[in-house]
Scaffold this active site. Structure first.
Site, PDB file in Angstrom:
ATOM      1  N   GLU A  27       0.827  -1.208   0.000  1.00 25.99           N
ATOM      2  CA  GLU A  27       0.000   0.000   0.000  1.00 25.99           C
ATOM      3  C   GLU A  27       0.862   1.260   0.000  1.00 25.99           C
ATOM      4  OE1 GLU A  27      -2.735  -0.777   3.299  1.00 25.99           O
ATOM      5  OE2 GLU A  27      -4.084  -1.805   1.896  1.00 25.99           O
TER       6      GLU A  27
ATOM      7  N   ASP B  64      -8.114  -9.221   3.876  1.00 25.82           N
ATOM      8  CA  ASP B  64      -7.834  -8.104   4.772  1.00 25.82           C
ATOM      9  C   ASP B  64      -8.890  -8.005   5.866  1.00 25.82           C
ATOM     10  OD1 ASP B  64      -7.022  -5.772   5.924  1.00 25.82           O
ATOM     11  OD2 ASP B  64      -7.559  -4.467   4.246  1.00 25.82           O
TER      12      ASP B  64
ATOM     13  N   GLU C 273     -12.651  -2.849  12.002  1.00 25.78           N
ATOM     14  CA  GLU C 273     -12.691  -2.085  10.752  1.00 25.78           C
ATOM     15  C   GLU C 273     -13.812  -2.541   9.822  1.00 25.78           C
ATOM     16  OE1 GLU C 273      -9.022  -2.140   8.579  1.00 25.78           O
ATOM     17  OE2 GLU C 273      -9.881  -1.084   6.870  1.00 25.78           O
TER      18      GLU C 273
HETATM   19  C1  GCU Z   1      -6.232  -2.315   5.826  1.00 20.79           C
HETATM   20  C2  GCU Z   1      -6.624  -1.002   6.420  1.00 20.79           C
HETATM   21  C3  GCU Z   1      -5.511  -0.010   6.385  1.00 20.79           C
HETATM   22  C4  GCU Z   1      -4.239  -0.624   6.955  1.00 20.79           C
HETATM   23  C5  GCU Z   1      -3.929  -1.936   6.277  1.00 20.79           C
HETATM   24  C6  GCU Z   1      -2.769  -2.702   6.919  1.00 20.79           C
HETATM   25  O1  GCU Z   1      -6.097  -2.194   4.440  1.00 20.79           O
HETATM   26  O2  GCU Z   1      -7.746  -0.481   5.739  1.00 20.79           O
HETATM   27  O3  GCU Z   1      -5.918   1.115   7.131  1.00 20.79           O
HETATM   28  O4  GCU Z   1      -3.182   0.252   6.813  1.00 20.79           O
HETATM   29  O5  GCU Z   1      -5.039  -2.776   6.358  1.00 20.79           O
HETATM   30  O6  GCU Z   1      -3.042  -3.695   7.565  1.00 20.79           O
HETATM   31  O7  GCU Z   1      -1.629  -2.312   6.772  1.00 20.79           O
END
Ligand code: GCU
Length: 613
Positions: free
Chosen positions: A240, A319, A347
Site C-alpha cells: 500500500e 484483509d 474495521e
Molecule cells: C487495511 C486497512 C488499512 C491498513 C492496512 C494494513 O487495508 O484499511 O488502514 O493500513 O489494512 O493492515 O496495513
C-alpha cells in the site's frame, strides 16, 4: 477524577494504583494480591527465575503460594484473582504461555489520530509527540498484564512523520514510555519505515548497500542502549505504497534479513508483515487475484529468512473481512517463523458500534491451522482515549479474550467471554449468561447481514462501515464481487484464478467443489448462478435473501436481550445507543443487499417478504 478511572474494567480491583514504587512485576504482584484479598486469603510469591513467564499456584501452610519467574508471579497473581472472582478452580500445575510474543499492534499516529480507531484518539500520542497521563499508561499495562499480553507496538505500521523520530530525537521519550510498562512485563515494539536511512541523508535504502547496513546497525545500537528490552521492529514494506526492498530489486528476505541482523545482537525480533499485494489493480484485469498475492510472493522464500525474522500473516488472504478462509500461507510455510495477525479494531466488523465478538472466529482459525503452525500472535488494537477504552464497552471483551487466546490457543470462546462479562459487571448468573449469549451470537448475526456465503467487500469504500455492494467493484484494490444478472462471485478453482490450489489437501478438494465447499465460503471460492441449489435445497439467491432477513432478526433479538440486562451507568447507555445504530445498520444491509441482487436477477423471494425495487 478522570472519567476513565471511574470506569469498570475486567480488573476486579477497582482501586487506583499508587503512582510511586511498584517498579517490578514482583512488587506489582504483591500489591495486587494484597489489594484484592485484603487479608482474606494468605498468599506468598516466590521467585523462581527458571519459570520465566510461567507460574505455579500451590497450597502452602493454609495459604497459597505463587511460584514463578519475574513476570510469571504477576501472571500467577492475576490468574489467582481471576479464578477467585469468577468462582473457578485454580489452574493446576505449571502454567506457561504458549506463545512467547503476545503482541498488540497499535495503529496510533503521532498527531493523535488512530488509523481505524473507533475508541477516540491515541492514549499516548498528540501533537507530534508523546502526550499521556502516566497513571493511564500504568492502568493500561495492568490491563494487558492481567491477560498475559507482553508486547505493545506503539506506532502505526504506516509510519507517518514524525514517527521516525521515535528512533532518534524522540528516543528518550520512547524510553520513558517503555519504563512505565516494564513493571507489567509489557515490552515496547516500534514500527519502522524501510526508507528511514534516506530521511537522514543516505542516498539509498537498498538493503544490500553497506552504508545502509551500517546505518541500521548503528541505529539498533542506540535504540537498544536506551531501551534494552525493546521487543523488536515491525515493518510494513512494499505494501500500500510503503517503501520496501522491491524498489532496489531486492527480495523481502534480503530486506528483512538486513534489518534482522542489525537487531539480532540485542535479541530483537524483526516482524515483517506479509500484507503485500497489488493495490493498483485495473478492475478489468481478471487474471490478477488479490488473495493469491502473499502466497505467490512468500512461498518461494520459505527457508530464506533469518531466525529472528517473524513473518506476520493476516488470518485471511484478503484483509480482515468478516468471513475469509484461513490464509494458505499459514498452512504452507514450513521453514519460516510465522505470526498470525488478527484485528481487534472492528474495521470491517462493525466499527465497535455493531457487536462482533471474535473468539469464535479465533477458535475456528486455530482449529484449522493447528496452534503449533505459528510462533507468535499479534492483534491490531481496539484501544483509544475514550473513558471506556474501547468505544463500545463490550468491545473490551475482544481485548480480554485475545490475551487469553494468546496465552493458551486452546482457550474456549464461551468461557473467555463469560469470564469477561463476570469480571466486568458481576451481574446475577442468569444475566451473565444472557450477556455471554449475546456476545456468542454476535459474529453470526453480523456475518448474516454483512457477508453471507463469504461475499466480502460490499462496504462503503474508505470508511468500511455500512453496505455498498458495488462500492469496491471498479476500484484498484483487487476487491470485486462481479455480480451480474446471471451470477455472482469469483471462480477461484483450478479453472479460474487457481487460488484454491494454494491449499494443501484435503482442503483444496473440499473448497474446489461447490458441492462440498462450506456454505460460508461458497462465494469466496466460486462464481455461481443465482439458481444454484445449495446443500439444504434452497437456491443461492433465496439463501442470500434469507440470511439478510435472519441477520437482521438476530440483531433485533440481541437488542431485546440487551434491554433485559441491568448494566451499570454509563455502560448501559453506551451499549443501548450503539445497539440502536446497529439495528439501523442491519436494516440497511438487509434492504440494500437484497434489493441489489433482486434488481439484477429479478427472482422473487419465495417467502414474499418486502424487497425494495
Ligand atoms: C487495511 C486497512 C488499512 C491498513 C492496512 C494494513 O487495508 O484499511 O488502514 O493500513 O489494512 O493492515 O496495513
Amino acid at each position: 477524577m478522570d472519567g476513565w478511572m471511574e470506569r469498570r474494567a475486567w480488573l476486579p480491583m477497582l482501586n487506583q494504583l499508587p503512582q510511586e514504587g511498584l517498579e517490578t512485576p514482583l512488587a506489582m504482584a504483591k500489591y495486587e494480591l494484597e489489594a484484592y484479598f485484603a487479608g482474606r486469603e494468605k498468599t506468598v510469591c516466590r521467585l523462581d527465575a527458571a519459570l520465566g513467564e510461567g507460574f505455579e499456584i500451590t497450597e502452602e501452610n493454609g495459604g497459597l503460594s505463587i511460584r514463578g519467574g519475574e513476570t510469571g508471579v504477576l501472571y500467577g497473581a492475576y490468574a489467582l484473582i481471576r479464578a477467585r472472582a469468577c468462582g473457578e478452580d485454580l489452574p493446576r500445575g505449571v502454567q506457561k504461555p504458549y506463545y512467547p510474543l503476545r503482541m498488540i499492534n497499535s495503529w496510533d499516529n503521532m498527531d493523535g489520530s488512530v488509523e481505524r480507531g473507533y475508541s477516540g484518539r491515541s492514549i499516548w500520542f498528540e501533537g507530534g509527540r508523546f502526550a499521556y497521563e502516566p497513571a493511564r499508561i500504568r492502568q493500561l499495562g495492568r490491563m494487558l498484564a492481567s491477560v498475559g499480553i507482553n508486547v505493545l507496538c506503539v506506532n502505526n505500521v504506516n509510519v507517518h512523520q514524525p514517527a521516525q523520530h521515535l528512533l532518534d530525537t524522540l528516543l528518550p521519550d520512547t524510553a520513558r514510555f517503555a519504563s512505565l510498562l516494564r513493571p507489567f512485563g509489557v515490552r515496547l515494539m516500534l514500527s519502522i519505515d524501510f526508507s528511514q536511512p534516506m530521511q537522514q541523508g543516505l542516498p539509498t535504502a537498498d538493503p544490500l548497500d553497506e552504508g545502509v547496513r551500517a546505518w541500521w546497525a548503528d541505529t539498533a545500537r542506540r535504540v537498544w542502549s536506551a531501551i534494552p528490552d525493546l521487543a523488536g521492529f515491525l515493518v510494513k514494506a512494499d505494501s500500500e505504497h510503503r517503501p520496501g526492498p522491491n524498489t532496489y530489486g531486492r527480495s523481502h528476505a534480503e530486506g528483512a534479513n538486513m534489518l534482522a541482523r542489525a537487531i539480532a545482537p540485542y535479541g530483537g525480533a524483526l516482524v515483517w508483515r506479509a500484507f503485500v499485494y497489488n493495490c493498483m489493480q485495473d478492475w478489468r484485469d481478471q487474471t490478477t487475484d488479490r488473495p493469491r498475492a502473499a502466497y505467490d510472493l512468500y512461498m518461494p522464500l520459505d527457508g530464506a529468512f533469518d531466525g529472528n525474522v517473524i513473518l506476520q500473516v493476516k488470518h485471511g488472504p484478503y484483509d480482515f473481512q468478516v468471513r475469509e478462509p484461513l490464509s494458505p500461507l499459514l498452512l504452507g510455510m514450513k521453514k519460516t517463523n510465522l505470526a498470525i495477525e488478527f484485528q481487534l479494531a472492528q474495521e470491517y466488523t462493525g466499527h465497535q458500534i455493531d457487536l462482533y465478538a471474535m473468539p469464535p472466529m479465533w477458535r475456528e482459525c486455530f482449529d484449522q491451522m493447528g496452534k503449533e503452525r505459528v510462533r507468535a500472535i499479534a492483534a491490531v488494537s481496539n484501544l483509544g482515549r475514550d473513558d471506556n477504552w474501547t468505544g463500545h464497552p463490550f468491545a473490551a471483551a475482544n481485548l480480554f479474550a485475545y490475551g487469553l487466546f494468546a496465552w493458551n490457543p486452546d482457550a474456549d470462546p464461551e468461557k473467555a467471554l463469560r469470564q469477561w462479562a463476570k469480571l466486568t459487571y458481576s451481574l446475577p448468573e442468569n444475566q451473565t449468561a444472557a450477556l455471554t449469549g449475546i456476545l456468542m451470537k454476535s459474529q453470526e448475526a453480523y456475518e448474516n447481514y454483512a457477508a453471507t456465503l463469504g461475499l466480502c467487500w460490499m462496504v462503503t469504500p474508505g470508511d468500511h462501515y455500512g453496505p455498498n455492494p458495488y462500492g469496491y467493484e471498479f476500484q484498484a484494490w483487487g476487491t470485486y464481487i462481479r455480480a451480474d444478472r446471471n451470477a455472482v462471485g469469483i471462480d477461484r478453482t483450478g479453472g479460474g484464478t487457481g487460488y484454491v490450489n494454494q491449499y494443501p489437501e484435503p482442503l483444496r478438494s473440499l473448497y474446489a467443489d461447490a458441492h462440498t465447499c462450506p456454505d460460508n465460503l461458497l462465494l469466496f471460492f466460486h462464481r455461481l448462478p443465482y439458481s444454484f441449489v445449495m446443500k439444504d435445497g434452497r437456491t443461492l439467491i433465496q439463501r442470500i435473501y434469507d440470511d439478510h432477513f435472519l441477520g437482521c432478526a438476530q440483531a433485533e433479538e440481541m437488542a431485546r436481550a440487551l434491554s433485559g440486562l441491568e448494566l451499570p451507568f454509563p455502560d448501559r447507555k453506551e451499549a443501548e445507543e450503539r445497539m440502536q445504530k446497529q439495528l439501523a445498520n442491519a436494516r440497511e444491509w438487509r434492504d440494500i443487499v437484497n434489493t441489489f441482487f433482486h434488481r439484477f436477477c429479478g427472482i422473487a423471494d419465495d417467502k414474499g417478504r418486502k424487497i425494495y425495487d
